[in-house]
Design an enzyme around this catalytic site. Structure first.
Site, PDB file in Angstrom:
ATOM      1  N   CYS A   1       0.849  -1.183   0.000  1.00 20.96           N
ATOM      2  CA  CYS A   1       0.000   0.000   0.000  1.00 20.96           C
ATOM      3  C   CYS A   1       0.888   1.237   0.000  1.00 20.96           C
ATOM      4  O   CYS A   1       1.670   1.433   0.927  1.00 20.96           O
ATOM      5  CB  CYS A   1      -0.911  -0.007   1.219  1.00 20.96           C
ATOM      6  SG  CYS A   1      -1.952   1.448   1.330  1.00 20.96           S
TER       7      CYS A   1
ATOM      8  N   ASN B   1       0.533  -8.009  -0.024  1.00 23.44           N
ATOM      9  CA  ASN B   1      -0.736  -8.720   0.058  1.00 23.44           C
ATOM     10  C   ASN B   1      -0.514 -10.109   0.647  1.00 23.44           C
ATOM     11  O   ASN B   1       0.610 -10.552   0.809  1.00 23.44           O
ATOM     12  CB  ASN B   1      -1.339  -8.824  -1.345  1.00 23.44           C
ATOM     13  CG  ASN B   1      -1.676  -7.457  -1.899  1.00 23.44           C
ATOM     14  OD1 ASN B   1      -2.333  -6.670  -1.251  1.00 23.44           O
ATOM     15  ND2 ASN B   1      -1.205  -7.170  -3.100  1.00 23.44           N
TER      16      ASN B   1
END
Length: 87
Positions: free
Chosen positions: A22, A31
């Protein structure tokens, strides 16, 4: 993922090797690694239909292309289980 599965969730967003992250959260690792999720579900007796060994070969290639280690763990676990002279 485990808690979500227990509550009935059956679709999850994952990424080979845990690629991603992010840009807004400093230090975000990435992720959920697909191979780690597959290992968790398979060890729970939930068939995924994913060839985790084949997937770890893809992760190896991604790490070579990117020149860095990805956050997924199963690739390293499976490598550690191979005989010393295996590719």
């Amino acid at each position: 993922m485990f808690a979500g599965y227990e509550e009935g969730v059956r679709v999850f967003d994952v990424c080979a090797g845990g690629l991603g992250g992010c840009p807004f959260v400093k230090g975000a690792a990435g992720n959920v690694p697909t191979e780690d999720a597959v290992n968790m579900f398979e060890s729970m007796g939930v068939a995924t239909g994913v060839d985790v060994k084949g997937l770890t070969r893809v992760v190896d290639e991604l790490e070579l292309l990117l020149g860095r280690q990805l956050p997924g763990r199963m690739t390293r676990v499976l490598k550690a289980q191979l005989p010393c002279n295996a590719p």
